[in-house]
Scaffold this active site. Structure first.
Site, mmCIF file in Angstrom:
data_model
loop_
_atom_site.group_PDB
_atom_site.id
_atom_site.type_symbol
_atom_site.label_atom_id
_atom_site.label_comp_id
_atom_site.label_asym_id
_atom_site.label_seq_id
_atom_site.Cartn_x
_atom_site.Cartn_y
_atom_site.Cartn_z
ATOM 1 N N THR A 174 32.369 45.286 35.516
ATOM 2 C CA THR A 174 31.437 46.145 36.603
ATOM 3 C C THR A 174 30.849 47.650 35.692
ATOM 4 O OG1 THR A 174 32.480 46.044 37.805
ATOM 5 C CG2 THR A 174 32.203 47.947 38.082
ATOM 6 N N ARG A 202 32.792 38.083 49.332
ATOM 7 C CA ARG A 202 33.698 39.056 49.382
ATOM 8 C C ARG A 202 32.905 40.531 48.874
ATOM 9 N NH1 ARG A 202 34.868 41.550 44.204
ATOM 10 N NH2 ARG A 202 36.852 42.479 44.262
ATOM 11 N N GLY A 228 39.374 45.292 42.484
ATOM 12 C CA GLY A 228 38.870 45.283 43.818
ATOM 13 C C GLY A 228 40.373 46.019 44.402
HETATM 14 N N1 ASP Z 1 35.481 46.442 40.432
HETATM 15 C C1 ASP Z 1 34.951 45.103 41.087
HETATM 16 C C2 ASP Z 1 35.096 44.524 41.614
HETATM 17 O O1 ASP Z 1 36.771 44.159 42.181
HETATM 18 C C3 ASP Z 1 34.949 44.605 39.016
HETATM 19 C C4 ASP Z 1 35.244 44.638 38.307
HETATM 20 O O2 ASP Z 1 35.645 46.518 37.972
HETATM 21 O O3 ASP Z 1 35.362 44.753 36.974
HETATM 22 O O4 ASP Z 1 34.600 43.629 41.998
#
Ligand code: ASP
Length: 308
Positions: A174, A202, A228
């Protein structure tokens, strides 16, 4: 009152150790982070709003296939790349987000369009795509988003019910940015492809205001990365703001409380970046590393592995 413009960005938290990177890879990540942080900072020096700065930085990271957002997003259980993004401005409290969208080149621009052109906050899947088309945003075919490495990550998991944080595979994910402009306005933006092999439909913390993204001129701007589901239950980004507003914690104390004292014991791995109106960059994580960079007073710093 005069404010010092500053921007902080992240490219995901995870097992990012110097020993796992070749010098060429390390250089590629450092360059991508520097490019993104400079893109955001130049908006600030031109006197633009913090919102323009976070958008410019996140667009640059979405366009870079090294990160799990926009081009180069991870694959879901159906072998599709579904993306989430959000944005929030600290002066008006307005926010916008899209979730589970496909083929929109820059999901963060769609999030901004939701904020500016609709009375809503969060649009999902085909409704969000239809809206983005009407708003004139750029679309790209599946091949544009395809990344061989991400595809192989998915191939390893696709016959299981497991999901994986992109970065638990020694890669990261992310992307996000927080900024303060010369007028003292704060803004935050976050964008992701989510988790490899995630269930179709999701939605993670990234597009949820208060979970993955939050900004208020009264307190701070925050962008999160990590598991997440944990960040959603903890309302992590808003919790940082609340600890400042209601308990008078400093930004640094509030971020550490959320990441180390709340998320970590609950099993939630990840990190966040934050800024308050003092323009002091805060970058906190409970994983071995987090891709991150900041720029303030013309100086940049990009760091991609070990830290705190
Ligand atoms: N927070 C993001 C999610 O759960 C994943 C990530 O931070 O890479 O979709």
């Amino acid at each position: 009152m005069s404010y010092v413009p500053a921007i902080v960005i992240h490219g995901g938290a995870g097992t990012i150790l110097k020993s796992l990177l070749t010098p060429e890879k390390e250089q590629a990540y450092l360059s991508a982070l520097q490019e993104a942080v400079k893109a955001g900072y130049s908006e600030l020096t031109e006197g633009h709003h913090a919102l323009d700065a976070v958008i410019a930085a996140v667009v640059s990271l979405e366009d870079c296939p090294l990160f799990n957002a926009g081009r180069g997003s991870v694959f879901n259980h159906h072998g599709k790349q579904e993306m989430d993004a959000s944005v929030m401005r600290g002066d008006t409290g307005m926010a916008g987000a899209v979730a589970a969208v496909k083929n929109i080149r820059n999901p963060v621009l769609a999030a901004r369009a939701v904020m500016e052109k609709t009375p809503h906050i969060l649009l999902t899947s085909s409704g969000a795509e239809e809206f983005a088309r009407m708003a004139g945003l750029q679309f790209e075919p599946d091949e544009f988003f395809f990344d061989e490495y991400r595809y192989r990550q998915w191939q390893q998991l696709k016959d299981t019910q497991q999901t994986a944080l992109d970065h638990s595979d020694k890669k990261f994910g992310t992307v996000g940015a927080v900024a303060i402009d010369i007028n003292g306005n704060l803004a935050a933006a976050t964008s992701t492809g989510g988790m490899t092999n995630k269930q179709f439909g999701r939605i993670g913390d990234t597009p949820l205001i208060g979970a993955g993204t939050y900004a208020s001129n009264k307190t701070c701007a925050v962008s999160c990365t990590g598991d997440g589901e944990y960040f959603i239950r903890a309302l992590a980004a808003y919790d940082v703001s609340c600890l400042m507003e209601y308990k008078n914690l400093s930004l640094e104390e509030a971020c550490r409380t959320v990441i180390h004292d709340k998320l970590k014991p609950a099993g939630g791995e990840g990190g966040l970046i934050a800024l308050d109106r003092n323009s002091t960059p805060v970058m906190v994580f409970n994983t071995p590393g987090m891709y991150r960079a900041y720029m303030k007073e013309g100086k940049t710093s990009a760091i991609i592995h070990e830290g705190v």
